[in-house]
Scaffold this active site. Structure first.
Site, short mmCIF file in Angstrom:
data_model
loop_
_atom_site.label_atom_id
_atom_site.label_comp_id
_atom_site.label_asym_id
_atom_site.label_seq_id
_atom_site.Cartn_x
_atom_site.Cartn_y
_atom_site.Cartn_z
N SER A 117 0.86 -1.18 0.00
CA SER A 117 0.00 0.00 0.00
C SER A 117 0.89 1.22 0.00
O SER A 117 2.08 1.14 0.36
CB SER A 117 -0.89 0.00 1.25
N TYR A 125 -2.27 -1.50 10.53
CA TYR A 125 -2.30 -1.55 9.07
C TYR A 125 -1.01 -1.01 8.45
O TYR A 125 -0.38 -1.68 7.61
CB TYR A 125 -3.51 -0.78 8.53
#
Length: 355
Positions: A199, A211
């Site tokens: 990401s 995350y």
């Protein structure tokens, strides 16, 4: 009258010839005076043309290659499975739920196979390896796409407990590592590809929780894996999506979990943020997601497909215009710049101190 017209045309032609000659002479003088610059520009143009030609070369034998994809219930994994199935590859799509597997099977050819997989369960991964081994035989596995992931809990770091981090890390990082390690023998047989979904949050830590940590870990794991497996003909690519509308960015799930985190905080901590901080934070998250998230998931799956089918796959793929032209460039700027931009998206706490 005709004579005057002929004279005028003659002079116009002569003037055009002179102008053309002068222009040609001028260009030659410029090239001679700036020979180094001209050569550099020509080399750059040739390099770009060569890159585009090289980037367009595809591998052969799609119909004999098998690809295993995790996280196919929805989002990128689901679209990629359908996309590769349409290209004629043999896809084994791993889903977390029976409904996800059934819905995907209904949309694809009989060539595509589904199975249930929990990437946090070693026994489940082992069963998946056994299933895929029977499917690929001695050819081995051409492609592994580690796509399964989760986002929540995310939020301010102070709101977290250790288990909030491990919930995400177990799926997004440890799951990726274990799946990859168990499938490596099959990948070595085919001299195949590993495609790991990271990401832009693996470059910029925009929020607390597990995350961002997990995606930074995926970046590091992929780099070391790429160097180690290069000797065996395995190529490793990293996909770095920007913001897209998937289950990971569902505002209702993020909001519900933020309120859960807020509710369990000690009153002293709540007071330091202010009575309305949770509502303000939720609104800021929703506003940011509405602005930033793209609905076109194919921007990501095209990168995944290229990593699997190109003769010369790239090491990293920035997926989405926001990733290419905003987030990734921002990650190279000094930290105070990225901190300033990040803070623009979130409300300040009540007890903020000017330092």
């Amino acid at each position: 009258m005709r004579t005057d017209l002929r004279v005028q045309l003659f002079f116009d032609k002569e003037l055009a010839m002179v102008s053309t000659d002068n222009l040609t002479t001028y260009l030659l003088e410029v090239i001679q005076c700036h020979l180094a610059v001209t050569c550099a520009l020509l080399l750059i143009i040739l390099a770009v043309i060569r890159w585009f030609i090289r980037d367009s070369h595809k591998v052969d034998g799609f119909h004999q290659k098998h690809v295993f994809i995790t996280g196919c219930d929805s989002g990128f994994g689901n679209l990629l499975a359908r996309q590769l199935d349409g290209k004629g590859l043999h896809v084994v799509a791993a889903c977390l739920t029976e409904k996800g597997a059934a819905d995907l099977a209904a949309l694809t050819s009989t060539r595509l196979k589904t199975l249930l997989l929990n990437v946090t369960d070693s026994a489940s991964i082992g069963r998946a390896v056994e299933f895929v081994s029977k499917e690929v035989g001695e050819r081995g596995l051409w492609g592994l796409v580690n796509n399964a992931g989760r986002s929540v809990p995310i939020g301010p770091t102070e709101w977290m407990k250790l288990e909030d981090f491990t919930k995400v890390l177990d799926v997004n990082l440890i799951g990726v590592i274990e799946v990859t390690l168990q499938f490596l023998p099959l990948l070595k047989k085919a001299q195949g590809r590993v495609v790991n979904v990271a990401s832009i949050l693996g470059r910029l830590s925009l929020t607390g929780g597990g995350y961002c940590l997990s995606k930074w870990g995926v970046e590091a794991f992929s780099d070391s894996l790429r160097r180690d497996m290069h000797h065996f003909g395995i190529k490793v690519s990293i996909i770095e999506p920007g913001f897209f509308k998937t289950a990971v960015t569902r505002v209702d799930l993020i909001e519900a979990d933020l309120r859960r985190l807020w509710t369990r905080l000690p009153q002293e901590v709540k007071d330091s943020y202010g009575k309305t901080y949770c509502d303000d934070y939720v609104k800021a998250q929703g506003f940011s997601m509405d602005i930033l998230c793209s609905a076109d998931l194919s921007k990501v799956t095209r990168c995944m497909e290229h990593a699997l089918t190109a003769r010369f796959p790239r090491t990293r793929y920035g997926a989405g215009w926001d990733a290419k032209f905003f987030w990734i460039p921002l990650s190279y700027l000094p930290s105070f710049v990225s901190d300033f931009v990040t803070n623009m998206f979130l409300p300040p706490p009540k007890d903020q101190r000017n330092v």
